[in-house]
Motif scaffolding. Structure first.
Motif, PDB file in Angstrom:
ATOM      1  N   TYR A 495       0.852  -1.189   0.000  1.00 13.41           N
ATOM      2  CA  TYR A 495       0.000   0.000   0.000  1.00 13.41           C
ATOM      3  C   TYR A 495       0.886   1.236   0.000  1.00 13.41           C
ATOM      4  N   ARG A 496       0.667   2.120  -0.989  1.00  6.75           N
ATOM      5  CA  ARG A 496       1.407   3.384  -1.038  1.00  6.75           C
ATOM      6  C   ARG A 496       0.710   4.399  -0.137  1.00  6.75           C
ATOM      7  N   HIS A 498      -0.367   8.055   1.089  1.00 12.22           N
ATOM      8  CA  HIS A 498      -0.646   9.410   0.601  1.00 12.22           C
ATOM      9  C   HIS A 498      -0.926  10.293   1.820  1.00 12.22           C
ATOM     10  N   GLN A 503      -4.660   8.520   3.267  1.00 10.32           N
ATOM     11  CA  GLN A 503      -5.120   7.221   2.780  1.00 10.32           C
ATOM     12  C   GLN A 503      -3.938   6.381   2.296  1.00 10.32           C
ATOM     13  N   GLU A 505      -3.041   3.539  -0.657  1.00  8.60           N
ATOM     14  CA  GLU A 505      -3.506   3.030  -1.950  1.00  8.60           C
ATOM     15  C   GLU A 505      -2.826   1.690  -2.242  1.00  8.60           C
ATOM     16  N   LYS A 506      -3.626   0.689  -2.550  1.00  4.00           N
ATOM     17  CA  LYS A 506      -3.098  -0.626  -2.876  1.00  4.00           C
ATOM     18  C   LYS A 506      -2.555  -0.598  -4.301  1.00  4.00           C
ATOM     19  N   VAL A 507      -1.244  -0.858  -4.440  1.00  4.43           N
ATOM     20  CA  VAL A 507      -0.620  -0.751  -5.762  1.00  4.43           C
ATOM     21  C   VAL A 507      -0.022  -2.071  -6.240  1.00  4.43           C
ATOM     22  N   ARG A 517     -10.278  -6.352  -2.225  1.00  5.00           N
ATOM     23  CA  ARG A 517      -9.799  -4.996  -2.477  1.00  5.00           C
ATOM     24  C   ARG A 517      -8.820  -5.041  -3.645  1.00  5.00           C
ATOM     25  N   GLY A 520      -5.533  -0.356  -6.768  1.00  4.86           N
ATOM     26  CA  GLY A 520      -6.106   0.971  -6.950  1.00  4.86           C
ATOM     27  C   GLY A 520      -7.106   1.353  -5.875  1.00  4.86           C
ATOM     28  N   SER A 521      -7.505   0.402  -5.022  1.00  6.85           N
ATOM     29  CA  SER A 521      -8.438   0.724  -3.939  1.00  6.85           C
ATOM     30  C   SER A 521      -7.697   1.395  -2.794  1.00  6.85           C
ATOM     31  N   PHE A 522      -8.475   2.049  -1.924  1.00  9.12           N
ATOM     32  CA  PHE A 522      -7.878   2.824  -0.831  1.00  9.12           C
ATOM     33  C   PHE A 522      -8.323   2.275   0.532  1.00  9.12           C
TER      34      PHE A 522
END
Length: 823
Positions: A495-496, A498, A503, A505-507, A517, A520-522
């Motif tokens: 998860y990145r 932010h 939040q 972000e799952k990358v 999830r 791109g989901s948060f």
């Protein structure tokens, strides 16, 4: 009449005299303050010769009046005393009693003499025992006591030890018997024990009747020896009672007389006794502790297990350092307990063989939790103190055994009385803890060789994968796939973070789990295990999510297993979080967590490097764009003068300046010597103008840039200012012309009137003179020259363009003949 010995009242002078002014009685205070002399033949006191006449008259005059009132007496030192005199009727003639307070100067003199003797004593080369013995004698004489007892406090042995004594007792056998009875007093025994709590002087008016006195000294014996009252003075240094001075007197009323001086001396003695007892004892103890540490390697060398090392170390500490009680614990992380491995001292047989203590209990538990040394000066006042059986401990010192922030065990030291330890004990036990930590680390070295080898291979492979391909965007996916494949974990995701949006972000993800999830989901940055990592910036481990631990919020639909979340951070910058899940509870043991953390740290460094590389590329593109469009020439050179950057404008400038668009170094530039001069003067910013062979004028600006890598660099800016210089010169010339024309007009205006007058006078003179006379000839000459000047003045007024001509000396002047004049 018999001589009356001076009384012990040293604060009031007392005289008894008859009507003939004969001094029948004087106490010591009166004798010392007035300087009286005892006449053994006449059995009388006499004034000193210097004051005898005036004082005798004063006494005689007062006696004649037979009244009560003030009386002034003069001392041999010239001091005046105001005495209160009272007539005492007797069977025959009256007697008179004079009383006056002794001056503070006299008291100060006596105390000063004592202090000077004490200073000389402690500055001498005498042994410590001799100094204490002599001190006892000085105090005995000064206070006129029956006896002085000097005790030293031995905290480690729990007693007061008699170090010196002095008395007026003549019987040597009696003195020795008393010394034997009071040679050692327990810290909790007798009157002296009160001082450990109060740290204040103790005054006992009825010593024989005091119930707390030492049992061996019965009241009848004290009365027989003339020891009726006691002053007990504690010598306190840094909150500890170092020594106790006991003053024994024959009368209870002596306590009030000596109270002030006794309290003062107790404070005065502190630095001297502290130097002998604290500093020297501390140095000796430090050497002994150092010897103890030096012996450990020899003991450990012949030990076959860490348990054996712990036991031998604890026993040596008790035998060699006289510690009261010491325990050495091993930390069991799986149960969060401290297991007692070795114990030595008074309570060695009280602990069961497999004794364990939770890290949530006691002082040793606090030291383990905080990884900090804990010193409790008085355990009776500390709620954290924990003892599974009845203990008489007074102080406790606990030190964690830890290495690189990892708890391995702990050392617990106890003493039977408060304030038993000091900074040396804390430092010594801390060093011992560090040594045991290093030994534990070394003892597990062979066991961990395979693990470390696997870790090294893992990190080497990871480094290859992370650095094989560039690009910050590709790193997370490559890293996640590698982790899932190499470690065989069930599911891994990244998860990145932010921070601006709060939040995650799952990358990237990898593994066998179907995640609800998608990429791109948060996920909220303040929720669940991921949120806890964001807040605490350290890994969070839930070994069994089926029990729904506090703070756990499931990311997916897994109902059992383990979850580990690790921060991906470099310094203070958090890039994101790696989340690792397993279907089995307690799947992640410390070794595996360590490998994962090392891998994540490598990943964070790679992310940081990729981010920096991207920033460098962007900055370089911006710089290239700026250099490309600059109209000024830019040359960037190393310290040796080699050119590393040359923009297009620089190439054009060089072509114009030296006939080619490249240079091999600074020496190829025609103005290099001027640059070298500025650099030699340590100028970091400089500028100058340079005119080349073709007459072109250049502005050269130099700047020394801060060191980057191998050294500093020199930047040169080249700008052709020929056109600007010509325009500037033309402006200067035009301005000068304008100023010259205006000045000429102004001069012409000022000269016109006197010229008109001169010409007019010349005409009038010529009318009256003989045309053939010499005077007329001279006047005509003046008239011609004045007319010539008038013609020039008219040119001044009408000039429109000035021309110049050469003038001796290399200069130029205005050529008025050739200048243009408007018609």
């Amino acid at each position: 009449m018999e001589e009356v010995q001076p009384t012990e009242n040293r604060e009031t002078g007392i005289l008894l005299f008859d009507p003939s002014a004969r001094i029948l009685h004087a106490n010591q205070a009166a004798a010392e303050s007035l300087g009286l002399v005892w006449d053994s033949a006449a059995r009388l006191w006499n004034f000193a010769p210097s004051t005898a006449e005036i004082n005798q008259k004063t006494l005689a005059g007062f006696a004649q009046n037979e009244r009560n009132g003030p009386l002034n007496l003069l001392s041999s030192a010239g001091e005046s005393y105001q005495a209160r005199c009272t007539a005492l009727p007797s069977g025959g003639e009256n007697l008179f009693l004079a009383e006056w307070p002794v001056s503070s100067a006299q008291q100060q003199k006596e105390i000063s003499e004592l202090l000077e003797k004490i200073l000389d004593l402690f500055a001498s080369e005498a042994s410590k025992d001799d100094k204490y013995s002599e001190l006892a004698k000085l105090l005995l004489d000064f206070f006129r006591a029956r006896a002085v007892l000097f005790f030293l406090t031995e905290h480690a042995r729990g007693r007061f030890r008699l170090a010196a004594s002095a008395s007026v007792l003549e019987d040597k056998n009696v003195r020795e018997r008393i010394r034997e009875k009071i040679q050692s007093v327990g810290l909790g025994e007798g009157l002296i024990s009160r001082l450990l709590e109060t740290r204040s002087p103790l005054f006992v008016a009825d010593l024989p009747g005091a119930p707390e006195k030492k049992a061996e000294l019965d009241g009848e014996m004290l009365r027989r020896l003339g020891m009726a009252s006691l002053v007990s003075l504690p010598v306190v240094f840094q909150g500890k009672v170092l020594a106790v001075v006991d003053l024994l007197f024959d009368r209870p009323d002596r306590l009030r007389e000596v109270e002030k001086d006794a309290k003062f001396l107790a404070k005065f003695l502190v630095p001297f006794i502290a130097d002998l007892e604290v500093e020297q004892a501390r140095e000796n103890r430090f050497r002994k502790q150092l010897d103890f540490l030096k012996r450990l390697p020899e003991i450990w060398k012949f030990s076959d297990s860490y348990e054996d090392v712990f036991r031998k170390t604890a026993q040596l500490a008790v035998d060699f350092l006289n510690y009261w009680d010491i325990g050495v614990f091993r930390f069991i992380p799986e149960r969060s307990v401290l297991k007692l491995i070795a114990v030595a001292g008074r309570w060695a047989d009280k602990f069961p063989p497999d004794y364990e203590q939770s890290v949530d209990k006691g002082v040793i538990g606090l030291a383990a939790r905080k990884l900090e040394t804990q010193y409790i000066r008085d355990v009776t006042k500390e709620p954290l103190y924990y003892q599974p059986f009845h203990s008489h401990a007074g102080a406790e010192l606990a030190v964690p055994i830890a290495l690189n922030g990892r708890l391995l065990g702990g050392i617990n030291l106890e003493a039977p009385h408060p304030d038993a330890f000091d900074r040396l004990d804390v430092e010594h036990l801390s060093v011992l803890g560090n040594l045991l930590a290093l030994y534990l680390d070394y003892s597990f070295h062979l066991k961990q060789q395979e693990f470390r080898l696997n870790t090294a291979n893992f990190l080497a492979d990871l480094s290859y994968v992370l650095h094989k391909y560039g690009g910050e965007k590709d790193l997370p996916a490559r890293f996640i796939r590698f982790l899932q494949k190499e470690l065989g974990v069930y599911y891994v995701s990244y998860y990145r973070y932010h921070p601006d949006r709060g939040q995650l972000e799952k990358v990237a993800q990898a593994g066998g789990k179907f995640s609800p999830r998608p990429i791109g989901s948060f996920w909220p940055a303040d929720k669940g295990a991921l949120g806890k990592v964001v807040q605490e910036r350290k890994y969070v481990y839930f070994p069994d999510i089926s029990v729904q631990p506090e703070g756990y919020v499931p990311i997916g639909d897994v109902e059992r297993g383990a979850e580990l979340s690790l921060p991906v951070q470099f310094g203070d910058e958090l890039f994101g979080i790696v989340n690792v899940e397993s279907e089995e509870p307690y799947a992640f043991q410390p070794d595996l967590i360590s490998i994962l953390q090392s891998g994540v740290d490598h990943f964070a460094a790679a992310m940081r490097n990729a981010s920096l590389l991207e920033e460098i590329r962007e900055q370089k593109q911006k710089l290239d764009t700026v250099l490309l469009h600059m109209v000024d020439g830019i040359l960037l050179m190393s310290e040796e003068g080699a050119v590393s950057v040359l923009n297009p404008a620089g190439k054009r400038a060089l072509q114009k300046l030296i006939g080619r668009g490249q240079v091999g170094g600074l020496e190829d530039l025609p103005f290099h010597h001027r640059v070298r001069e500025r650099l030699a003067r340590k100028e970091e910013n400089f500028g100058f103008e340079y005119e080349d062979a073709r007459g072109n004028v250049w502005f050269v600006h130099g700047a020394v840039l801060p060191a980057q890598g191998d050294g500093s660099q020199l930047m040169l800016l080249l700008r052709d200012i020929t056109h600007e210089k010509k325009e500037e010169e033309a402006k200067v010339r035009n301005e000068r012309t304008r100023m010259a024309v205006e000045m000429a007009g102004s001069i012409a205006h000022e000269l016109n009137q006197p010229l008109t007058g001169i010409l007019g006078y010349c005409s009038l003179l010529l009318e009256d003179l003989d045309p053939e006379s010499e005077i007329a000839e001279d006047v005509r000459l003046i008239e011609e020259q004045a007319a010539r000047i008038a013609q020039l003045v008219r040119k001044f007024q009408n000039v429109v363009k000035i021309r110049t001509k050469a003038y001796p000396g290399g200069s130029r002047i205005v050529d008025w003949e050739d200048s243009e004049v408007k018609e």
